[in-house]
Design an enzyme around this catalytic site. Structure first.
Site, PDB file in Angstrom:
ATOM      1  CD  GLU A   1      -0.801  -0.261  -5.722  1.00  0.00           C
ATOM      2  OE1 GLU A   1      -1.832  -0.313  -5.065  1.00  0.00           O
ATOM      3  OE2 GLU A   1       0.277  -0.717  -5.319  1.00  0.00           O
TER       4      GLU A   1
ATOM      5  CG  HIS B   1       5.438 -22.137 -21.366  1.00  0.00           C
ATOM      6  ND1 HIS B   1       5.563 -23.296 -22.082  1.00  0.00           N
ATOM      7  CD2 HIS B   1       6.501 -22.093 -20.532  1.00  0.00           C
ATOM      8  CE1 HIS B   1       6.651 -23.948 -21.684  1.00  0.00           C
ATOM      9  NE2 HIS B   1       7.240 -23.228 -20.741  1.00  0.00           N
TER      10      HIS B   1
ATOM     11  NE  ARG C   1     -11.750   1.838   7.814  1.00  0.00           N
ATOM     12  CZ  ARG C   1     -11.304   0.682   8.291  1.00  0.00           C
ATOM     13  NH1 ARG C   1     -10.124   0.615   8.839  1.00  0.00           N
ATOM     14  NH2 ARG C   1     -12.048  -0.395   8.210  1.00  0.00           N
TER      15      ARG C   1
ATOM     16  CD1 TRP D   1     -12.355   2.345  -2.104  1.00  0.00           C
ATOM     17  CD2 TRP D   1     -13.610   0.525  -1.804  1.00  0.00           C
ATOM     18  NE1 TRP D   1     -11.957   1.394  -3.020  1.00  0.00           N
ATOM     19  CE2 TRP D   1     -12.712   0.279  -2.865  1.00  0.00           C
ATOM     20  CE3 TRP D   1     -14.511  -0.477  -1.449  1.00  0.00           C
ATOM     21  CZ2 TRP D   1     -12.674  -0.931  -3.559  1.00  0.00           C
ATOM     22  CZ3 TRP D   1     -14.469  -1.684  -2.149  1.00  0.00           C
ATOM     23  CH2 TRP D   1     -13.556  -1.903  -3.187  1.00  0.00           C
TER      24      TRP D   1
ATOM     25  CB  CYS E   1     -16.551   2.875   4.543  1.00  0.00           C
ATOM     26  SG  CYS E   1     -17.266   2.523   2.950  1.00  0.00           S
TER      27      CYS E   1
ATOM     28  CG  ASN F   1     -16.151  -0.453   7.287  1.00  0.00           C
ATOM     29  OD1 ASN F   1     -16.001  -0.788   6.124  1.00  0.00           O
ATOM     30  ND2 ASN F   1     -15.323  -0.826   8.253  1.00  0.00           N
ATOM     31  N   GLY F   2     -18.771  -1.861   5.486  1.00  0.00           N
ATOM     32  CA  GLY F   2     -19.014  -3.293   5.289  1.00  0.00           C
ATOM     33  C   GLY F   2     -20.108  -3.508   4.264  1.00  0.00           C
TER      34      GLY F   2
ATOM     35  CE  LYS G   1      -1.055   1.792   3.221  1.00  0.00           C
ATOM     36  NZ  LYS G   1      -0.122   1.286   2.202  1.00  0.00           N
TER      37      LYS G   1
ATOM     38  CE  LYS H   1       3.347  -1.181  -4.847  1.00  0.00           C
ATOM     39  NZ  LYS H   1       3.367  -1.958  -3.628  1.00  0.00           N
TER      40      LYS H   1
ATOM     41  CD  GLU I   1       5.212  -4.894  -4.567  1.00  0.00           C
ATOM     42  OE1 GLU I   1       4.164  -5.530  -4.684  1.00  0.00           O
ATOM     43  OE2 GLU I   1       5.284  -3.834  -3.911  1.00  0.00           O
TER      44      GLU I   1
END
Ligand code: F6R
Length: 615
Positions: free
Chosen positions: A491, A507, A27, A79, A2, A104-105, A610, A488, A484
């Protein structure tokens, strides 16, 4: 996560708040809202979805373009953590139309406070943890406290990580703010002051910025800023000058920020290189500052893509410097009793410098007596301010939610650090270092060459865009690239994707292979390629669609692959250590093009933000 913004002392405060919010959407972007005190009433406008919805609503409802003429306003981009995405749960949250709060939090003990407030007659309209804040302020103001006294009583009641701004119609010329673990900056202006979750959000308004420390609170008026520590003692926090805003960052002709950030790698990576290599081959990393006195074990912690960079770094440092490296996910580190035996230094890696998991891991390491270092992109971010030594990637703002140029620039620093440590602890000779530096200087050109393969990657993307699940494989240095590549892809395209070490397939994960499942392997000739090709063959014979990203030699060996992307050959073993840089480009482009084919929101994918400032 946020973002919070507030302005006091400017006639167009609400308009300026919206300008600040535009810079804080990284955010969170699932809803937004603004509150302003105007003509003795609280004006509140909130909307679901991106900020543009709020802006349209403001224009429609207040068509004088200045939204409303108020000299005090607070705003928020959300968020969601507690409560679904809705107008009711969007901030600002209010009490009795008199108090408004943006936060925020997470208020960890909100349930108990909420139950108590309900018993005292307060009505809750949202499912958020935040709503306890305006009601608590209301309660304490009602019982005769001023805004500062009320804020202090609120702080005694709440537990958690937070940064919030509160306003009350009873004190129309004041804001109360506080922070604990979440970031908050105060911008100092002329007869006006500004608050933002980061300094960037207010640097179009002022260049004089003060950061609150954990546990601080402050009373902000248009002409005064009084900051207090957790013991209510007035304190002076350092004022720093930040760079002036040079206009809003644009996409520069690209469709998305992510596309722009992928393609600018060849032009921004030289800035990282020139910071750490001077005069062609002098390495500019201060190992004493890094806290390495002896041949100790280095601890590296990070999250997400930055963690995958750490995995590559471990490989390099162990290989080149013969130093042991322990890597740990930041979100796990402080919840164990980690042993620091044989360790003297810790390195955290973070693009934003704000990831709460990484910040908390850093603080834990500090408590355990380690010297602290960071590879960070955002200067003056919380992590940058708290570590002993920062190494800046300097690749400019990264706006797309998916990390791209920050990953390759983190790798550059880790590689140069491995060489510096190799010189000190593993007898790496000056001549050899000269050659290595020449390889490093050639990297931007090699990245540009990789970007030229875009059309081929686009073609492959069209072919696999409808897959339900995609598997990425790599061995050794390229195993982190498999992780990675999968991160990528998932998301931004929302396709289920998993990365595995190729040798691990047998395995268990090989059970996932069925007809047409795309299997993407990163491979270079490193002496072990035949083993990896056998792993690929095993997937092929079970019907997988094979996509091989490899050098010529490997491509010739794996003739059975359905699609092949050939990367330039590495002429020697040392040079092939640099393969993760080059492999990052096809991983990024594949994710980008598949997402585009599927029409997802590439720069702001669902459920993400982000900067991840919650645990
Ligand atoms: C993935 C991504 C995230 C971040 C992670 C850490 O594309 O961007 O996984 O890498 O949230 O963020 P920083 O590096 O800002 O600490």
């Amino acid at each position: 996560m946020c973002g919070v913004v507030a302005v006091i002392g400017k006639q167009n405060a609400s308009q300026l708040v919206v300008e600040g919010l535009k810079k804080l959407e990284y955010r969170g972007y699932d809803s937004a809202g603004i509150a302003a005190a105007y003509n003795g009433t609280l004006q509140l406008v909130k909307s679901e979805g991106k900020l543009v919805n709020l802006i349209n609503k403001l224009k429609k409802e207040f068509n004088d373009k200045l939204y409303f003429k108020a000299s005090i306003a607070i705003g928020h981009t959300r968020w969601a953590t507690h409560g679904n995405i809705s107008v009711e749960n969007a901030h600002p949250l209010t009490s009795e139309n008199k108090v408004a709060v943006v936060h925020n939090g997470i208020i960890e003990n909100y349930e108990a406070i909420k139950n108590k407030l309900i018993a005292e007659g307060y009505t809750f309209r949202s499912q958020t943890d935040t709503e306890v804040l305006p009601h608590l302020f209301m309660k304490y103001i009602r019982s005769g406290n001023n805004l500062l006294q009320a804020g202090r009583l609120v702080l005694r009641d709440i537990k958690g990580a937070f940064a919030f701004v509160a306003m009350s119609l009873d004190f129309p010329n004041e804001l109360f703010i506080s922070r604990n673990s979440s970031p908050l900056a105060i911008g100092l202006g002329e007869k006006s002051n500004f608050i933002g979750s980061d300094a960037h959000s207010i640097n179009h308004l002022t260049q004089r910025v003060m950061y609150l420390e954990d546990g601080d609170h402050a009373l902000i008026k248009s002409e005064d800023v009084n900051v207090f520590n957790a013991n209510d003692e007035e304190v002076n926090r350092k004022i720093i000058n930040i760079k002036a805003e040079i206009g809003l960052i644009t996409k520069g002709g690209y469709r998305h920020f992510m596309e722009k950030e992928i393609f600018e790698q060849p032009s921004v990576i030289p800035q990282t290189i020139s910071t750490f290599i001077k005069n062609q081959s002098e390495i500019n990393i201060d190992l004493n500052k890094l806290g390495f006195k002896h041949k100790n074990t280095l601890l590296i912690t990070a999250a997400g893509t930055s963690y995958y960079a750490a995995m590559v770094g471990k490989y390099w440092i162990e290989h080149i410097a013969d130093l042991p490296v322990i890597i740990d996910l930041a979100s796990e580190y402080r919840y164990r009793k980690p042993s620091v035996f044989g360790q003297s230094a810790m390195l955290v890696i973070s693009q934003s410098g704000e990831s709460l998991d990484t910040l908390m891991a850093l603080r834990h390491g500090k408590k355990l007596g380690l010297s602290t270092n960071a590879i960070v992109n955002v200067e003056d971010s919380t992590i940058d301010r708290e570590v002993d030594y920062s190494l800046y990637t300097r690749v400019g703002a990264e706006i797309g939610v998916a990390s791209t140029k920050s990953f390759t620039s983190q790798l550059i620093i880790l590689f140069i650090m491995a060489v510096a440590l190799g010189k000190k602890f593993n007898n790496l000779k000056t001549n050899h270092i000269k050659n290595i530096c020449a390889y490093i200087h050639a990297l931007p050109g090699a990245l540009a060459q990789m970007l030229n393969m875009e059309n081929k990657i686009k073609f492959i993307s069209q072919n696999i865009k409808n897959a339900k699940s995609i598997i990425f494989l790599g061995r050794g240095l390229l195993y982190p690239l498999a992780l990675e590549g999968a991160l990528k892809l998932k998301e931004i395209s929302y396709i289920h994707a998993e990365g595995f070490a190729a040798g691990e397939m047998k395995h268990g994960p090989i059970a996932l292979i069925e007809d047409e499942v795309p299997v993407i392997m990163f491979l270079v000739s490193d002496g072990n390629e035949d083993k990896a090709i056998s792993n690929l063959q095993e997937a092929h014979s079970r019907g997988a669609k094979i996509i091989l990203i490899a050098d010529k030699n490997c491509i010739e060996k794996a003739i059975f692959a359905h699609f092949k992307i050939e990367i330039p050959n590495f002429q020697d073993d040392f040079k092939s250590l640099l393969s993760p840089f080059l492999m990052a480009i096809p991983a990024q482009l594949l994710a980008y093009h598949i997402a585009n084919e599927r029409g997802t929101d590439v720069d702001q994918p669902r459920n993400l933000a982000k900067s991840v400032t919650v645990e």
